[in-house]
Design a protein around this motif. Structure first.
Motif, PDB file in Angstrom:
ATOM      1  N   PRO A  63       0.826  -1.210   0.000  1.00  0.00           N
ATOM      2  CA  PRO A  63       0.000   0.000   0.000  1.00  0.00           C
ATOM      3  C   PRO A  63       0.858   1.256   0.000  1.00  0.00           C
ATOM      4  N   ARG A  64       0.222   2.376  -0.323  1.00  0.00           N
ATOM      5  CA  ARG A  64       0.952   3.632  -0.456  1.00  0.00           C
ATOM      6  C   ARG A  64       1.195   4.329   0.881  1.00  0.00           C
ATOM      7  N   ASP A  65       0.258   4.226   1.823  1.00  0.00           N
ATOM      8  CA  ASP A  65       0.347   4.985   3.069  1.00  0.00           C
ATOM      9  C   ASP A  65       0.794   4.103   4.228  1.00  0.00           C
ATOM     10  N   ALA A  66       1.457   4.727   5.213  1.00  0.00           N
ATOM     11  CA  ALA A  66       2.089   3.974   6.298  1.00  0.00           C
ATOM     12  C   ALA A  66       1.088   3.152   7.098  1.00  0.00           C
ATOM     13  N   ASP A  67      -0.102   3.709   7.409  1.00  0.00           N
ATOM     14  CA  ASP A  67      -1.047   2.943   8.217  1.00  0.00           C
ATOM     15  C   ASP A  67      -1.555   1.721   7.464  1.00  0.00           C
ATOM     16  N   ASP A  68      -1.738   1.849   6.147  1.00  0.00           N
ATOM     17  CA  ASP A  68      -2.131   0.694   5.342  1.00  0.00           C
ATOM     18  C   ASP A  68      -0.986  -0.305   5.210  1.00  0.00           C
ATOM     19  N   GLN A  69       0.243   0.195   5.172  1.00  0.00           N
ATOM     20  CA  GLN A  69       1.398  -0.707   5.102  1.00  0.00           C
ATOM     21  C   GLN A  69       1.497  -1.559   6.360  1.00  0.00           C
ATOM     22  N   ALA A  70       1.089  -1.016   7.500  1.00  0.00           N
ATOM     23  CA  ALA A  70       1.091  -1.793   8.737  1.00  0.00           C
ATOM     24  C   ALA A  70       0.101  -2.947   8.653  1.00  0.00           C
ATOM     25  N   VAL A  71      -1.065  -2.674   8.081  1.00  0.00           N
ATOM     26  CA  VAL A  71      -2.089  -3.707   7.953  1.00  0.00           C
ATOM     27  C   VAL A  71      -1.625  -4.816   7.013  1.00  0.00           C
ATOM     28  N   ALA A  72      -0.846  -4.449   5.990  1.00  0.00           N
ATOM     29  CA  ALA A  72      -0.457  -5.396   4.943  1.00  0.00           C
ATOM     30  C   ALA A  72       0.796  -6.200   5.275  1.00  0.00           C
ATOM     31  N   THR A  73       1.395  -5.967   6.431  1.00  0.00           N
ATOM     32  CA  THR A  73       2.640  -6.655   6.802  1.00  0.00           C
ATOM     33  C   THR A  73       2.445  -7.429   8.103  1.00  0.00           C
TER      34      THR A  73
ATOM     35  N   GLY B 273      15.913  -4.730   7.084  1.00  0.00           N
ATOM     36  CA  GLY B 273      14.906  -4.886   6.047  1.00  0.00           C
ATOM     37  C   GLY B 273      13.492  -5.000   6.575  1.00  0.00           C
ATOM     38  N   ASP B 274      13.329  -5.189   7.883  1.00  0.00           N
ATOM     39  CA  ASP B 274      11.996  -5.122   8.481  1.00  0.00           C
ATOM     40  C   ASP B 274      11.581  -3.655   8.626  1.00  0.00           C
ATOM     41  N   LEU B 275      10.412  -3.436   9.177  1.00  0.00           N
ATOM     42  CA  LEU B 275       9.840  -2.094   9.222  1.00  0.00           C
ATOM     43  C   LEU B 275       9.512  -1.687  10.653  1.00  0.00           C
ATOM     44  N   TYR B 276       9.759  -0.409  10.970  1.00  0.00           N
ATOM     45  CA  TYR B 276       9.309   0.179  12.234  1.00  0.00           C
ATOM     46  C   TYR B 276       8.124   1.099  11.940  1.00  0.00           C
ATOM     47  N   PHE B 277       7.124   1.049  12.812  1.00  0.00           N
ATOM     48  CA  PHE B 277       5.954   1.916  12.689  1.00  0.00           C
ATOM     49  C   PHE B 277       5.833   2.791  13.934  1.00  0.00           C
ATOM     50  N   PHE B 278       5.324   4.011  13.728  1.00  0.00           N
ATOM     51  CA  PHE B 278       5.270   5.003  14.800  1.00  0.00           C
ATOM     52  C   PHE B 278       3.886   5.648  14.845  1.00  0.00           C
ATOM     53  N   ALA B 279       3.399   5.855  16.073  1.00  0.00           N
ATOM     54  CA  ALA B 279       2.112   6.520  16.268  1.00  0.00           C
ATOM     55  C   ALA B 279       2.103   7.180  17.640  1.00  0.00           C
TER      56      ALA B 279
ATOM     57  N   ILE C  41       6.948   5.668   9.214  1.00  0.00           N
ATOM     58  CA  ILE C  41       7.502   4.342   8.983  1.00  0.00           C
ATOM     59  C   ILE C  41       8.979   4.474   8.633  1.00  0.00           C
ATOM     60  N   GLY C  42       9.774   3.511   9.062  1.00  0.00           N
ATOM     61  CA  GLY C  42      11.182   3.453   8.699  1.00  0.00           C
ATOM     62  C   GLY C  42      11.591   2.020   8.444  1.00  0.00           C
ATOM     63  N   ILE C  43      12.726   1.835   7.806  1.00  0.00           N
ATOM     64  CA  ILE C  43      13.238   0.504   7.487  1.00  0.00           C
ATOM     65  C   ILE C  43      14.386   0.182   8.440  1.00  0.00           C
ATOM     66  N   VAL C  44      14.287  -0.955   9.109  1.00  0.00           N
ATOM     67  CA  VAL C  44      15.310  -1.387  10.066  1.00  0.00           C
ATOM     68  C   VAL C  44      16.632  -1.598   9.335  1.00  0.00           C
ATOM     69  N   THR C  45      17.714  -1.049   9.894  1.00  0.00           N
ATOM     70  CA  THR C  45      19.026  -1.208   9.255  1.00  0.00           C
ATOM     71  C   THR C  45      20.005  -2.028  10.081  1.00  0.00           C
ATOM     72  N   ALA C  46      19.635  -2.381  11.304  1.00  0.00           N
ATOM     73  CA  ALA C  46      20.544  -3.164  12.149  1.00  0.00           C
ATOM     74  C   ALA C  46      19.732  -3.954  13.167  1.00  0.00           C
TER      75      ALA C  46
ATOM     76  N   LEU D  84       7.337   4.507  19.040  1.00  0.00           N
ATOM     77  CA  LEU D  84       7.468   3.243  18.323  1.00  0.00           C
ATOM     78  C   LEU D  84       6.357   2.280  18.773  1.00  0.00           C
ATOM     79  N   VAL D  85       5.518   1.850  17.835  1.00  0.00           N
ATOM     80  CA  VAL D  85       4.401   0.982  18.199  1.00  0.00           C
ATOM     81  C   VAL D  85       4.538  -0.439  17.649  1.00  0.00           C
ATOM     82  N   GLY D  86       5.575  -0.693  16.855  1.00  0.00           N
ATOM     83  CA  GLY D  86       5.727  -2.061  16.392  1.00  0.00           C
ATOM     84  C   GLY D  86       6.766  -2.210  15.317  1.00  0.00           C
ATOM     85  N   ALA D  87       7.210  -3.447  15.161  1.00  0.00           N
ATOM     86  CA  ALA D  87       8.069  -3.850  14.048  1.00  0.00           C
ATOM     87  C   ALA D  87       7.299  -4.889  13.241  1.00  0.00           C
TER      88      ALA D  87
END
Length: 306
Positions: free
Chosen positions: A226-236, A247-253, A262-267, A300-303
């Motif tokens: 999906p295009r938006d961060a909140d929808d990307q959370a639902v789709a992952t 390569g995983d994702l961090y979500f913030f709210a 949203i950000g991409i985990v680098t370590a 941070l609300v989730g990975a």
């Protein structure tokens, strides 16, 4: 053929900008509205406040499909970007407005089950091998139909709205992958966009936002998040914090609010609890890689994993 409501069309410029409405555009947006859609000139003309103007919804890449909903006499088309899922807005895709002359009708020659994908961060399409550039600013993740075999290091491709094939360096292309990428592969694409300017709604190597960076990195491999961060959370897939990997994702709210970043985990998280991410940073107006500062950690609300 003219654009017709109810029918598909495709983007004929390197990068087209999707607007909230024709009336929302500003004088500074003129370079993005022309037939050639000069996105680098548009971005360079924006000040830091204009970079986050909410008149921009998203951007579409050369050859991207849309469903036309309306064509106005003043040259604007209301469309649904069917390759950018946005379930909360429209089950068909992301809705918005484009200048109609940045679209063209669908040509069967430009469709293929075996497309080529632009892997150069930014490239140009040429009239002939080693000839003049006629379509600059084509970005990574763009899909093109092959128009013949490579010749002397150049490859001909079909381009929407053009009768004759155009050419680009063969090493700027790669076959569309048959399988989903490893997370590290998508991260590697995103890392090539370090220092790209932050543009609200941006979805290209000329300017990008946080969810656009994630969408584009996986789109390079044919995964349409999906295009938006909140929808990307639902789709992952949610992970237990601490189990995330590069390569995983961090979500913030913020408390009681929907996901806003949203950000991409680098370590892998450190023993001291330090977490690092790559993200298009609204505050810094750039794509950066950094340890999560305290205010980010607090929201941070989730990975998640794609």
């Amino acid at each position: 053929m003219e654009l017709q409501p109810g029918r598909e069309a495709v983007v004929r410029v390197a990068v087209a900008t999707l607007w909230t409405s024709p009336e929302a555009v500003r004088p500074v947006d003129r370079p993005a509205l022309t037939t050639g859609a000069d996105i680098p000139a548009w971005v360079s003309g924006l000040n830091t406040d204009q970079q986050v103007g909410e008149c921009v919804l998203s951007q579409l890449l050369l050859g991207e499909r849309v469903l036309v909903s309306e064509v106005r006499p003043d040259g604007w088309a209301r469309v649904v970007a069917v390759e950018q899922p946005a379930a909360k807005l429209d089950p068909r895709g992301y809705p918005g407005w484009l200048p109609a002359d940045q679209l063209t009708t669908v040509d069967p020659a430009t469709r293929t089950d075996h497309p080529l994908v632009v892997d150069a961060t930014v490239t140009g399409l040429h009239a002939e091998p080693s000839g003049p550039v006629v379509l600059p600013g084509v970005v990574v993740g763009t899909r093109l139909a092959p128009a013949g075999p490579a010749r002397d290091g150049w490859r001909p491709v079909h381009v929407p709205g053009r009768a004759a094939p155009l050419w680009l360096l063969d090493n700027h292309l790669t076959p569309a992958p048959a399988a989903s990428p490893a997370a590290e592969q998508a991260l590697a694409v995103a890392q090539r966009l370090l220092d790209v300017v932050y543009i609200w709604g941006g979805l290209s190597a000329h300017g990008i936002d946080c969810s656009g960076l994630v969408h584009l990195a996986w789109r390079r491999f044919g995964v349409l998040l999906p295009r938006d961060a909140d929808d990307q959370a639902v789709a992952t897939t949610p992970l237990t914090l601490g189990a995330e990997r590069p390569g995983d994702l961090y979500f913030f709210a913020r408390p009681g609010r929907k996901i806003h970043h949203i950000g991409i985990v680098t370590a892998t998280p450190g023993d001291d609890g330090e977490r690092r991410m790559l993200h298009a940073c609204y505050r810094r107006r750039r794509v950066i890689e950094e340890p999560l500062p305290a205010d980010r950690t607090a929201t941070l609300v989730g990975a998640h994993r794609v």
